[in-house]
Every structure is written in C-alpha cells, then in structure tokens.
Design a protein around this motif. Structure first.
Motif, PDB file in Angstrom:
ATOM      1  N   ASP A   1       0.827  -1.209   0.000  1.00 51.89           N
ATOM      2  CA  ASP A   1       0.000   0.000   0.000  1.00 51.89           C
ATOM      3  C   ASP A   1       0.861   1.259   0.000  1.00 51.89           C
ATOM      4  N   ALA A   2       1.882   1.260   0.862  1.00 48.94           N
ATOM      5  CA  ALA A   2       2.754   2.429   0.973  1.00 48.94           C
ATOM      6  C   ALA A   2       3.440   2.732  -0.358  1.00 48.94           C
ATOM      7  N   LEU A   3       3.938   1.693  -1.017  1.00 46.77           N
ATOM      8  CA  LEU A   3       4.597   1.879  -2.310  1.00 46.77           C
ATOM      9  C   LEU A   3       3.622   2.418  -3.349  1.00 46.77           C
ATOM     10  N   PHE A   4       2.388   1.939  -3.316  1.00 42.90           N
ATOM     11  CA  PHE A   4       1.373   2.396  -4.268  1.00 42.90           C
ATOM     12  C   PHE A   4       1.110   3.893  -4.101  1.00 42.90           C
ATOM     13  N   TYR A   5       0.921   4.324  -2.868  1.00 44.08           N
ATOM     14  CA  TYR A   5       0.575   5.732  -2.643  1.00 44.08           C
ATOM     15  C   TYR A   5       1.781   6.652  -2.791  1.00 44.08           C
ATOM     16  N   LEU A   6       2.973   6.163  -2.484  1.00 38.25           N
ATOM     17  CA  LEU A   6       4.167   6.971  -2.726  1.00 38.25           C
ATOM     18  C   LEU A   6       4.380   7.180  -4.224  1.00 38.25           C
TER      19      LEU A   6
END
Length: 276
Positions: free
Chosen positions: A150-155
């Motif tokens: 999730d973090a990679l997606f939003y970053l």
C-alpha cells in the motif's frame, strides 16, 4: 461584544449547484449523504473564545475549502473535527455517530478521517517508506507485506517512489508534504483534512503539493481544506467557507464567494488578494 451566527446564503442565489460545479471541473460528483456534521460547536481557550456556535456539514465526495484571516478559527475547527482539540460545547458526528466519548475508538476514527498538517509531522528516524507503513501496521493491524504494498502504491501516486529509502531530512518541504499525504492515504481514509498544507513551503514547492490535491479531488476524495491558496479554493472546491472572528460568516459556491460575496467582511478579505 456578542457575535451571532451568520445565516447561510439563500439557496435561490446559488449561481451553480455542486453537481454543475463538478461537471465544469471534471471530477467525481458529490453525493447527497452527509458524512460529517457539526452542530453548535464552540471552543474556548480559557477566557478566549475561538469558535462560536458553528454549524457545518460535509457531504461524501465534497471538497470544502475554508478561507479567512489568521486567527479566525479555521485550524481550530479542523483540530476539533480530528479531536486533537476537545470542543468546549457542541456535537460532531461522523457517519451518524458522535465523535468523542468514553467508548469512542479515536484511532479507528482518525484512520477514516486522515489529517495532513502544515508542519508535515514525519518521523525523522524513519525512511519515507517506513513513515508510510507505520500507521497501517498499528491501527488497521495490517501485515507488513500488505502495508508495504500500500505504501509503495501511494508513494508512487504522489511522485515519491524514487525516495522510499530517504530520510525526511534529505527531502525538500514539498517532498515531505507529498510523503505526508501518501502516509494519510495509506490508511485508506474516507475523508482527508488539510490544515494549510502549503503554508510552510517555499513558493516553488507549492505547486507540486497542490497538484496532488487536485488529483485527489478529481478522484472524488472527500476533503476539507484550510488554505490561503485562493486560486486553488476557487478552482477545486465545491463549496468555499469564509470564517471570521470564530464564526462562519459566509458559505457558498466558489463563484458566489469569489465573484459575488455578500458579507462586507468577506469582501474586505478578498479585496487584499484581488489587489495583489
């Protein structure tokens, strides 16, 4: 001096409905359901009255920009919504449930109603990726692999994927704020509160943050934005609220507020920007 609540503009004066504003601005439409409601909200700090009997609501998919001079109560109202400040009186309800109280799950509420601060509030001892994973692994109790995904997606969404291993101290102000937005999005909020997200940035950094916010608005994110960026408020919001002396002095479509303000205090405030 007693200050009373100013009545909202007569609906017959509306130049554009929220639905037609959406069509013009090319974003997802506002729904009819009210997700946030504030009734008779007041906030005092000792003998100093900051908010006076505020009534305010936000519908799903709506972008509301709150403008006004410093000290008018804008940020305090936002902090009351997020329960960083406890209201002196009044009631705040989210999806029909009262905010606060003995059995209220504040952590879950803040996961649904995210907040982006003007000072970023990143953890300096963590990398960009770790900052965006910290919330999901503790509040929704996600597995680290899922939180990382999730973090990679939003970053990536906010243009910060190349900096996942950087520390906040290695980033510009605009980059830090974009990480802060990604961190809030990683909690999968239904609403985002922005407290003057560009006020701590150099002028050249403002555009990159506003671009991210514009995209979120187009995608239908429910947003309440305290801002001094008048052009952003005019172009992006469904509704603009002008606050003065702890009350909502005027509220309406951006066209109403910026082109045909009714309250003399609104007119005076906006004249500073029109003159510059």
């Amino acid at each position: 001096m007693e200050v009373t609540r100013t009545m909202p503009l007569n609906r017959h004066t509306m130049a554009l409905s929220a639905k037609s504003v959406d069509a013009v601005k090319g974003r997802a439409g506002v729904k009819t359901d009210t997700v946030l409601r504030i009734e008779h909200l007041s906030k005092n700090f000792g003998s100093h009255i900051v908010l006076r009997d505020i009534d305010f609501s936000v519908r799903s998919g709506e972008v509301v920009c709150i403008i006004g001079a410093s000290g008018s109560g804008k940020s305090t109202m936002l902090r009351c919504i997020n329960h960083l400040e406890t209201p002196t009186s009044g009631e705040i309800t989210y999806e029909g449930k009262a905010v606060g109280g003995v059995h209220f799950d504040l952590s879950q509420y803040r996961a649904k109603v995210g907040m982006v601060f003007q000072s970023f509030n990143l953890f300096n001892n963590m990398t960009v990726l770790q900052n965006c994973m910290a919330g999901p692994v503790h509040v929704p109790l996600k597995k680290k692999a899922e939180a990382k995904q999730d973090a990679l997606f939003y970053l990536k969404k906010v243009g910060m994927a190349p900096y996942i291993n950087a520390r906040p101290s290695q980033l510009s102000g605009g980059q830090k704020q974009r990480v802060a937005i990604a961190r809030a999005l990683a909690m999968h909020p239904k609403m985002l509160l922005f407290d003057e997200p560009t006020s701590a940035l150099d002028p050249q950094m403002v555009g990159e943050v506003l671009a991210v916010m514009r995209q979120l608005a187009k995608e239908g994110m429910t947003m309440v934005v305290v801002t001094h960026e008048m052009q952003f408020a005019r172009e992006v919001s469904n509704r603009t609220v002008f606050m003065c002396d702890g009350v909502i002095a005027e509220s309406g479509t951006p066209e109403q507020i910026f082109e045909h303000p009714q309250n003399p205090k609104t007119q005076q405030f906006l004249s500073r920007f029109q003159a510059s």
